[in-house]
Enzyme design. Structure first.
Site, mmCIF file in Angstrom:
data_model
loop_
_atom_site.group_PDB
_atom_site.id
_atom_site.type_symbol
_atom_site.label_atom_id
_atom_site.label_comp_id
_atom_site.label_asym_id
_atom_site.label_seq_id
_atom_site.Cartn_x
_atom_site.Cartn_y
_atom_site.Cartn_z
ATOM 1 N N LYS A 159 0.835 -1.207 0.000
ATOM 2 C CA LYS A 159 0.000 0.000 0.000
ATOM 3 C C LYS A 159 0.868 1.255 0.000
ATOM 4 C CE LYS A 159 -1.858 2.826 3.167
ATOM 5 N NZ LYS A 159 -2.108 4.029 2.377
ATOM 6 N N GLU A 166 10.459 1.659 9.926
ATOM 7 C CA GLU A 166 11.375 2.778 9.642
ATOM 8 C C GLU A 166 10.585 4.040 9.946
ATOM 9 O OE1 GLU A 166 14.480 2.544 8.557
ATOM 10 O OE2 GLU A 166 14.578 0.438 7.962
ATOM 11 N N CYS A 216 13.117 11.824 6.140
ATOM 12 C CA CYS A 216 13.172 11.311 7.514
ATOM 13 C C CYS A 216 14.494 11.606 8.192
ATOM 14 C CB CYS A 216 12.893 9.819 7.522
ATOM 15 S SG CYS A 216 13.920 8.923 6.366
ATOM 16 N N GLU A 268 9.214 16.204 15.254
ATOM 17 C CA GLU A 268 9.530 16.155 13.830
ATOM 18 C C GLU A 268 8.539 17.034 13.064
ATOM 19 O OE1 GLU A 268 8.599 12.555 11.596
ATOM 20 O OE2 GLU A 268 10.574 12.675 10.657
HETATM 21 P P1 NDP Z 1 2.251 8.143 8.161
HETATM 22 O O1 NDP Z 1 2.723 7.374 9.327
HETATM 23 O O2 NDP Z 1 1.094 9.051 8.332
HETATM 24 O O3 NDP Z 1 1.863 7.178 6.962
HETATM 25 C C1 NDP Z 1 2.744 6.216 6.425
HETATM 26 C C2 NDP Z 1 1.928 5.135 5.735
HETATM 27 O O4 NDP Z 1 1.137 4.470 6.724
HETATM 28 C C3 NDP Z 1 0.947 5.667 4.704
HETATM 29 O O5 NDP Z 1 0.832 4.750 3.646
HETATM 30 C C4 NDP Z 1 -0.341 5.739 5.508
HETATM 31 O O6 NDP Z 1 -1.486 5.733 4.709
HETATM 32 C C5 NDP Z 1 -0.232 4.495 6.349
HETATM 33 N N1 NDP Z 1 -1.060 4.498 7.547
HETATM 34 C C6 NDP Z 1 -1.595 5.558 8.205
HETATM 35 N N2 NDP Z 1 -2.311 5.136 9.260
HETATM 36 C C7 NDP Z 1 -2.227 3.792 9.286
HETATM 37 C C8 NDP Z 1 -2.756 2.767 10.139
HETATM 38 N N3 NDP Z 1 -3.529 3.071 11.176
HETATM 39 N N4 NDP Z 1 -2.469 1.485 9.875
HETATM 40 C C9 NDP Z 1 -1.680 1.167 8.826
HETATM 41 N N5 NDP Z 1 -1.162 2.077 7.964
HETATM 42 C C10 NDP Z 1 -1.421 3.374 8.198
HETATM 43 O O7 NDP Z 1 3.518 8.940 7.610
HETATM 44 P P2 NDP Z 1 3.570 9.978 6.430
HETATM 45 O O8 NDP Z 1 3.016 9.375 5.191
HETATM 46 O O9 NDP Z 1 3.040 11.274 6.906
HETATM 47 O O10 NDP Z 1 5.158 10.062 6.218
HETATM 48 C C11 NDP Z 1 5.980 10.858 6.948
HETATM 49 C C12 NDP Z 1 6.688 10.073 8.047
HETATM 50 O O11 NDP Z 1 7.442 8.997 7.496
HETATM 51 C C13 NDP Z 1 7.699 10.914 8.787
HETATM 52 O O12 NDP Z 1 7.578 10.713 10.163
HETATM 53 C C14 NDP Z 1 9.034 10.379 8.295
HETATM 54 O O13 NDP Z 1 10.093 10.595 9.189
HETATM 55 C C15 NDP Z 1 8.735 8.947 8.080
HETATM 56 N N6 NDP Z 1 9.710 8.347 7.173
HETATM 57 C C16 NDP Z 1 10.680 7.521 7.707
HETATM 58 C C17 NDP Z 1 11.673 6.987 6.902
HETATM 59 C C18 NDP Z 1 12.735 6.092 7.469
HETATM 60 O O14 NDP Z 1 13.416 5.435 6.684
HETATM 61 N N7 NDP Z 1 12.927 6.015 8.768
HETATM 62 C C19 NDP Z 1 11.722 7.290 5.465
HETATM 63 C C20 NDP Z 1 10.651 8.140 5.013
HETATM 64 C C21 NDP Z 1 9.698 8.651 5.864
HETATM 65 P P3 NDP Z 1 -2.185 7.126 4.268
HETATM 66 O O15 NDP Z 1 -1.179 7.839 3.447
HETATM 67 O O16 NDP Z 1 -3.327 6.685 3.509
HETATM 68 O O17 NDP Z 1 -2.510 7.834 5.541
#
Ligand code: NDP
Length: 489
Positions: free
Chosen positions: A173, A248, A282, A383
């Site tokens: 997803k 991650e 991130c 963050e």
């Molecule tokens: P989110 O945690 O909001 O979402 C990440 C993914 O999880 C999306 O596909 C989202 O879907 C999905 N999601 C949201 N809620 C749920 C749930 N309850 N159960 C399962 N899946 C869910 O993060 P963001 O998309 O806002 O991304 C930013 C974040 O990602 C930052 O904190 C960043 O630091 C982190 N990140 C970390 C990296 C690493 O390597 N450590 C690399 C890149 C980013 P939907 O979009 O539909 O809400």
């Protein structure tokens, strides 16, 4: 553009035919209508992935056969690089230059795992002579892969390439905000003849689609990249069938600048560390820790150069920083800027949405620098995930390390100094998984990506990234087949 889901080798609009509008963050225009998945769609995709895994059509292929498919995928990404980069820019907002790097990294990631899966895997152990003990690695089964919007294609590939190389089947997803290049990647899977049902794409909301993947007892592992709060929720939800979780998560990474660093190099990388990807990275160096004796000169040069960053639509070759990914995310970042002001930090530059003509329909935020901060401020601890950096100052090495580690996160960190021994002393003390000395942000498919503390569990990339998607099996082989005689009668 119509974007559908890809389940069992066929494109599907989903059980309700509902769609979601996908927006270009540079101008607010609708660029695509994406199918909106439901719990039913996810359950179907999981059942297909399970059936396909058990059929052995992929897991029982030789490493060579799987590698050949992966290499074809890499080749196609290269052939379509221009088109894919443009679509990434349209959907995510990042500059075309940034998107192009992502595409070549993505192709190379498939190549890397195509090679790695053919390398020796497993060990033998020295045990009593009548036995041979060995370890073999096997695919985990059905893997649920969930990724964020900041690197829509690349983050997906960091998971898809090793998961598929290892012989798993997947239900994947992307973020609901950025499904365009993920759909294009699945078109490539179809073109190269990945067997039906091996990789299944479900589109839609995290709380529905993501949640159903994580909750399912038919999914053996979840690999997630996203925010720490969502990660916490995922750990709890995954407990139902004790599935393996690899997370991650977020960061608030320190970039430590000593007085003896090469001044212009440090300024340059500090800018790159926070403002590339509009700070939506991130590992962004979102806290710059500068030694007191050079703080004035350093901040003044940093601010001078920040003001000159050309913000604009990612497709414009002149743009050096694009918009934020969505209106909702822009509002979150602007709210943090208000919080910073309320907390008493001083705004050295930026701090506003750009509303000039040609920008007013997009989600552009000026690169923002806060100075005179204190460690307890929310803008220092949380963050923000946007083009907002906070400066902190330190007197000596000890204080630099203390401030660097004063965070719940532990993803990344940088040190700038020309004293090699000091660089090594400091970087060894920084509690983070990805660190840089006199550089920032470089990432290589060969080296693991890993977070300490609340920045995650498990690793991506490198050999560690492949191991995430493999089970370890111990085999003890009796070389002297005769009764053990433990019980006398
Ligand atoms: P989110 O945690 O909001 O979402 C990440 C993914 O999880 C999306 O596909 C989202 O879907 C999905 N999601 C949201 N809620 C749920 C749930 N309850 N159960 C399962 N899946 C869910 O993060 P963001 O998309 O806002 O991304 C930013 C974040 O990602 C930052 O904190 C960043 O630091 C982190 N990140 C970390 C990296 C690493 O390597 N450590 C690399 C890149 C980013 P939907 O979009 O539909 O809400």
């Amino acid at each position: 553009m119509k974007l559908n889901m890809f389940i069992d080798g066929s494109w599907q609009a989903g059980s309700t035919n509902q769609t979601r509008q996908i927006v270009n963050p540079a101008n607010g225009e609708i660029i695509a209508e994406a199918a909106e998945g439901t719990t039913r769609d996810v359950e179907y995709a999981i059942s297909v992935a399970r059936k396909t895994f058990e059929s052995g059509i992929w897991s029982e292929k030789t490493a060579e056969e799987r590698a050949e498919v992966l290499l074809k995928i890499a080749q196609k990404i290269d052939e379509k690089q221009e088109e894919l980069a443009k679509l990434e820019t349209l959907d995510n907002g990042k500059t075309l230059r940034e998107a192009s790097y992502d595409m070549s990294d993505a192709a190379n990631c498939f190549r890397y795992y195509a090679g790695l899966i053919r390398a020796p895997h497993g060990e033998t152990y020295h045990v009593p002579d009548n036995m041979q003990a060995m370890v073999v690695r096997e695919p985990i089964g059905v893997c649920g892969l969930i990724v964020p919007w900041n690197y829509p294609l690349l983050m997906s590939v960091w998971k898809l390439a090793p998961a598929l190389a290892a012989g798993n089947t997947v239900v994947y997803k992307p973020s609901e905000v950025t499904p365009v290049t993920p759909v294009k990647l699945f078109e490539i899977f179809e073109e190269v003849g990945l067997p039906h049902g091996v990789a299944n794409l479900v589109l839609g909301e995290g709380k529905v689609v993501g949640h159903t993947i994580v909750e399912s007892h038919d999914v053996d592992m979840v690999s997630f990249t996203g925010g720490t709060e969502t990660g916490r929720h995922i750990m709890r939800t995954a407990a139902g069938n004790m599935k393996k979780v690899s997370l991650e998560l977020g960061g608030k990474s320190p970039n430590i600048i000593f007085a003896d660093s090469d001044f212009e190099t440090a300024v340059d990388y500090a800018l790159f560390g926070i403002f590339s990807g509009a700070g939506q990275v991130c590992s962004a160096g979102s806290r710059i820790l500068v030694e007191e004796s050079i703080q004035e000169a350093f901040i003044s040069r940093f601010v001078e150069r920040t003001k000159k960053i050309k913000v604009g639509p990612g497709l414009n070759p002149e743009s050096e920083m694009g918009p934020l990914v969505s209106e909702e995310h822009m509002k979150k970042v602007l709210r943090y800027i208000e919080i910073g002001k309320e907390e008493g930090a001083e705004l050295a530059c930026g701090g506003y949405r750009i509303l000039d003509e040609g920008y007013d329909k997009g989600y552009f935020v000026a690169p923002t620098v806060f100075i005179h901060t204190t460690p307890d401020m929310r803008i220092v601890q949380e963050e923000i995930f946007g083009p907002v950096v906070v400066f902190q100052t330190f007197k000596d090495e000890r204080e630099a390390i203390k401030l660097a580690n004063d965070t719940k996160y532990g993803l990344a960190g940088g040190v700038f100094t020309q004293d090699a021994a000091k660089a090594m002393r400091v970087i060894k003390k920084v509690r983070a998984g990805i660190t840089w000395v006199n550089t920032y942000h470089g990432t290589y498919n060969e080296a693991p990506w890993h977070g300490y503390k609340q920045s995650g569990i498990g690793s991506s990339l490198g050999t560690y990234g492949l191991d995430e998607f493999l089970e370890i099996k111990q085999i003890n082989f009796n070389l002297q087949v005769e009764p053990i005689g433990w019980f006398k009668n």
